[in-house]
Design a protein around this motif. Structure first.
Motif, mmCIF file in Angstrom:
data_model
loop_
_atom_site.group_PDB
_atom_site.id
_atom_site.type_symbol
_atom_site.label_atom_id
_atom_site.label_comp_id
_atom_site.label_asym_id
_atom_site.label_seq_id
_atom_site.Cartn_x
_atom_site.Cartn_y
_atom_site.Cartn_z
ATOM 1 N N ASP A 1 -63.094 48.664 25.465
ATOM 2 C CA ASP A 1 -64.452 49.205 25.502
ATOM 3 C C ASP A 1 -65.348 48.244 26.266
ATOM 4 O O ASP A 1 -65.225 47.018 26.125
ATOM 5 C CB ASP A 1 -65.001 49.391 24.081
ATOM 6 C CG ASP A 1 -64.209 50.413 23.286
ATOM 7 O OD1 ASP A 1 -63.875 51.466 23.855
ATOM 8 O OD2 ASP A 1 -63.906 50.140 22.103
ATOM 9 N N ALA A 2 -66.247 48.796 27.072
ATOM 10 C CA ALA A 2 -67.194 47.987 27.844
ATOM 11 C C ALA A 2 -68.611 48.248 27.359
ATOM 12 O O ALA A 2 -68.965 49.379 27.011
ATOM 13 C CB ALA A 2 -67.074 48.302 29.336
ATOM 14 N N TYR A 3 -69.405 47.187 27.340
ATOM 15 C CA TYR A 3 -70.779 47.270 26.876
ATOM 16 C C TYR A 3 -71.684 46.537 27.864
ATOM 17 O O TYR A 3 -71.216 45.850 28.771
ATOM 18 C CB TYR A 3 -70.935 46.631 25.491
ATOM 19 C CG TYR A 3 -69.871 47.028 24.491
ATOM 20 C CD1 TYR A 3 -69.972 48.201 23.743
ATOM 21 C CD2 TYR A 3 -68.740 46.220 24.295
ATOM 22 C CE1 TYR A 3 -68.985 48.559 22.829
ATOM 23 C CE2 TYR A 3 -67.748 46.573 23.399
ATOM 24 C CZ TYR A 3 -67.878 47.739 22.664
ATOM 25 O OH TYR A 3 -66.900 48.085 21.770
ATOM 26 N N GLU A 4 -72.979 46.669 27.645
ATOM 27 C CA GLU A 4 -73.961 45.940 28.448
ATOM 28 C C GLU A 4 -74.802 45.080 27.522
ATOM 29 O O GLU A 4 -75.351 45.563 26.535
ATOM 30 C CB GLU A 4 -74.861 46.909 29.219
ATOM 31 C CG GLU A 4 -75.766 46.222 30.231
ATOM 32 C CD GLU A 4 -76.527 47.217 31.094
ATOM 33 O OE1 GLU A 4 -77.660 47.569 30.726
ATOM 34 O OE2 GLU A 4 -75.966 47.654 32.123
ATOM 35 N N LYS A 5 -74.878 43.787 27.844
ATOM 36 C CA LYS A 5 -75.654 42.872 27.022
ATOM 37 C C LYS A 5 -77.141 42.973 27.362
ATOM 38 O O LYS A 5 -77.526 43.663 28.313
ATOM 39 C CB LYS A 5 -75.139 41.440 27.214
ATOM 40 C CG LYS A 5 -73.727 41.247 26.690
ATOM 41 C CD LYS A 5 -73.329 39.788 26.589
ATOM 42 C CE LYS A 5 -72.941 39.198 27.902
ATOM 43 N NZ LYS A 5 -72.305 37.865 27.758
ATOM 44 N N ASP A 6 -77.947 42.267 26.604
ATOM 45 C CA ASP A 6 -79.402 42.332 26.796
ATOM 46 C C ASP A 6 -79.821 41.873 28.187
ATOM 47 O O ASP A 6 -80.856 42.307 28.702
ATOM 48 C CB ASP A 6 -80.116 41.474 25.738
ATOM 49 C CG ASP A 6 -79.991 42.069 24.340
ATOM 50 O OD1 ASP A 6 -79.677 43.275 24.240
ATOM 51 O OD2 ASP A 6 -80.211 41.327 23.368
ATOM 52 N N ASP A 7 -79.022 40.987 28.792
ATOM 53 C CA ASP A 7 -79.356 40.503 30.140
ATOM 54 C C ASP A 7 -78.736 41.377 31.228
ATOM 55 O O ASP A 7 -78.709 40.984 32.396
ATOM 56 C CB ASP A 7 -78.920 39.050 30.311
ATOM 57 C CG ASP A 7 -77.407 38.873 30.161
ATOM 58 O OD1 ASP A 7 -76.690 39.877 29.961
ATOM 59 O OD2 ASP A 7 -76.939 37.726 30.268
ATOM 60 N N ASN A 8 -78.222 42.537 30.832
ATOM 61 C CA ASN A 8 -77.617 43.520 31.748
ATOM 62 C C ASN A 8 -76.249 43.095 32.282
ATOM 63 O O ASN A 8 -75.701 43.768 33.164
ATOM 64 C CB ASN A 8 -78.552 43.828 32.931
ATOM 65 C CG ASN A 8 -79.857 44.458 32.479
ATOM 66 O OD1 ASN A 8 -79.874 45.280 31.563
ATOM 67 N ND2 ASN A 8 -80.957 44.053 33.105
ATOM 68 N N SER A 9 -75.701 42.021 31.779
ATOM 69 C CA SER A 9 -74.356 41.616 32.187
ATOM 70 C C SER A 9 -73.326 42.349 31.340
ATOM 71 O O SER A 9 -73.597 42.711 30.189
ATOM 72 C CB SER A 9 -74.177 40.105 32.042
ATOM 73 O OG SER A 9 -74.283 39.715 30.689
ATOM 74 N N PRO A 10 -72.134 42.571 31.889
ATOM 75 C CA PRO A 10 -71.115 43.330 31.146
ATOM 76 C C PRO A 10 -70.364 42.451 30.148
ATOM 77 O O PRO A 10 -70.229 41.238 30.330
ATOM 78 C CB PRO A 10 -70.182 43.811 32.251
ATOM 79 C CG PRO A 10 -70.265 42.743 33.301
ATOM 80 C CD PRO A 10 -71.695 42.255 33.268
ATOM 81 N N VAL A 11 -69.867 43.082 29.099
ATOM 82 C CA VAL A 11 -68.987 42.430 28.145
ATOM 83 C C VAL A 11 -68.043 43.499 27.626
ATOM 84 O O VAL A 11 -68.384 44.687 27.616
ATOM 85 C CB VAL A 11 -69.785 41.772 26.994
ATOM 86 C CG1 VAL A 11 -70.488 42.821 26.139
ATOM 87 C CG2 VAL A 11 -68.893 40.882 26.136
ATOM 88 N N THR A 12 -66.845 43.102 27.234
ATOM 89 C CA THR A 12 -65.852 44.083 26.777
ATOM 90 C C THR A 12 -65.268 43.664 25.434
ATOM 91 O O THR A 12 -65.440 42.529 24.970
ATOM 92 C CB THR A 12 -64.690 44.216 27.775
ATOM 93 O OG1 THR A 12 -63.892 43.025 27.711
ATOM 94 C CG2 THR A 12 -65.190 44.440 29.195
ATOM 95 N N SER A 13 -64.534 44.579 24.839
ATOM 96 C CA SER A 13 -63.831 44.269 23.604
ATOM 97 C C SER A 13 -62.806 43.158 23.829
ATOM 98 O O SER A 13 -62.480 42.405 22.905
ATOM 99 C CB SER A 13 -63.144 45.519 23.046
ATOM 100 O OG SER A 13 -62.362 46.163 24.033
ATOM 101 N N ALA A 14 -62.312 43.010 25.055
ATOM 102 C CA ALA A 14 -61.380 41.924 25.358
ATOM 103 C C ALA A 14 -62.083 40.575 25.308
ATOM 104 O O ALA A 14 -61.495 39.574 24.858
ATOM 105 C CB ALA A 14 -60.744 42.144 26.731
#
Length: 280
Positions: free
Chosen positions: A34-47
């Motif tokens: 799963d991919a998400y977007e952090k508050d600073d608009n950078s991506p982060v994933t479940s990995a």
């Protein structure tokens, strides 16, 4: 624990980086994340989160007296961090965007900082099955399936005129990068993904310089700085001032440059203008 030698902590960091990296690679190969977007608009994933959990747990178990500062954890305030003589500095996946884009250019970064200086650096590149590592005063090395070897930055035959190999992001404009360099030199470019892999390629002599303009954190450079420095290069702010660790409220880096051969007149080559506000 405070007197534990660097070689034991280096071996610990290598084991943990490999364990986290192999878990990330299994997810990458399956494409199930799963991919998400952090508050600073950078991506982060479940990995990223899984790697962070593995690294944090393993380091806490083995070195409970050493604090951990990770990109993916809540960060302690400076008042607390200033009491740390040493701490682990973690980027669970450097190159999350590359992980999502499936370029293979992502890595696990673990550094140990002592008295505000990186003294251990480990970068595991899972798709390449390679670990780059160094500890202060002991040199830099690359470990891959065919063995371990010391690594060094490339020595240009003529520091003032030889062709310079620039590591650039896969999504960078070559012309934009070259516009920030002295026009009197000849350049070649090497497209790569994560910041840390560019630094590793400079450390092993496959590229000569990398310039990063844009937002990064101290976890993006900690491991790289130890490895590049031990390989004979340097990482500095784009203003050619030293990078600092754990000395300000913000954990953001300034724009920075990773440089190989230190005989090269890098200050004459890099045309840095902080007012431009560009990202590279």
């Amino acid at each position: 624990m405070a007197d534990e030698p660097h070689d034991e902590l280096l071996e610990l960091a290598k084991r943990v980086a490999r364990e986290a990296g192999e878990a990330v690679l299994a997810i990458y190969d399956k494409g199930d994340f799963d991919a998400y977007e952090k508050d600073d608009n950078s991506p982060v994933t479940s990995a990223d989160y899984l790697a962070n959990d593995i690294i944090t747990q393993r380091l806490q178990e083995a070195t409970p007296d050493i604090p951990i500062l990770s990109e993916e954890n809540q960060h302690a305030e400076l008042a607390e961090r200033k009491t740390w003589d040493r701490y682990w500095l973690i980027d669970p996946i450097d190159g999350t965007q590359e992980f999502i884009a499936r370029s293979g250019d992502f890595a696990v970064n673990i550094a140990l900082i002592e008295n505000n200086v990186p003294v251990i650096g480990v970068i595991f590149w899972p798709p390449g099955q390679s670990i780059y590592y160094a500890s202060a005063g002991a040199g830099a090395f690359k470990e891959c399936p065919d063995g371990v070897r010391p690594i060094h930055v490339r020595k240009l035959s003529d520091p003032k005129s030889s062709v310079v190999m620039i590591a650039i992001s896969r999504r960078q404009s070559r012309d934009k990068v070259l516009s920030k360099l002295c026009a009197k030199r000849v350049y070649q470019t090497l497209p790569l993904g994560s910041c840390s892999l560019k630094a590793c390629f400079i450390a092993e002599g496959k590229a000569d310089v990398f310039m990063r303009i844009g937002v990064t954190g101290e976890w993006d450079t900690g491991a790289s700085q130890c490895i590049v420095s031990e390989a004979g290069g340097n990482i500095m702010a784009a203003t050619f001032e030293p990078l600092t660790y754990n000395e300000t409220h913000s954990l953001e880096n300034p724009d920075f440059i990773v440089m190989g051969d230190q005989r090269v007149p890098w200050q004459d080559i890099i045309q840095y203008n902080p007012s431009e506000g560009d990202r590279l």
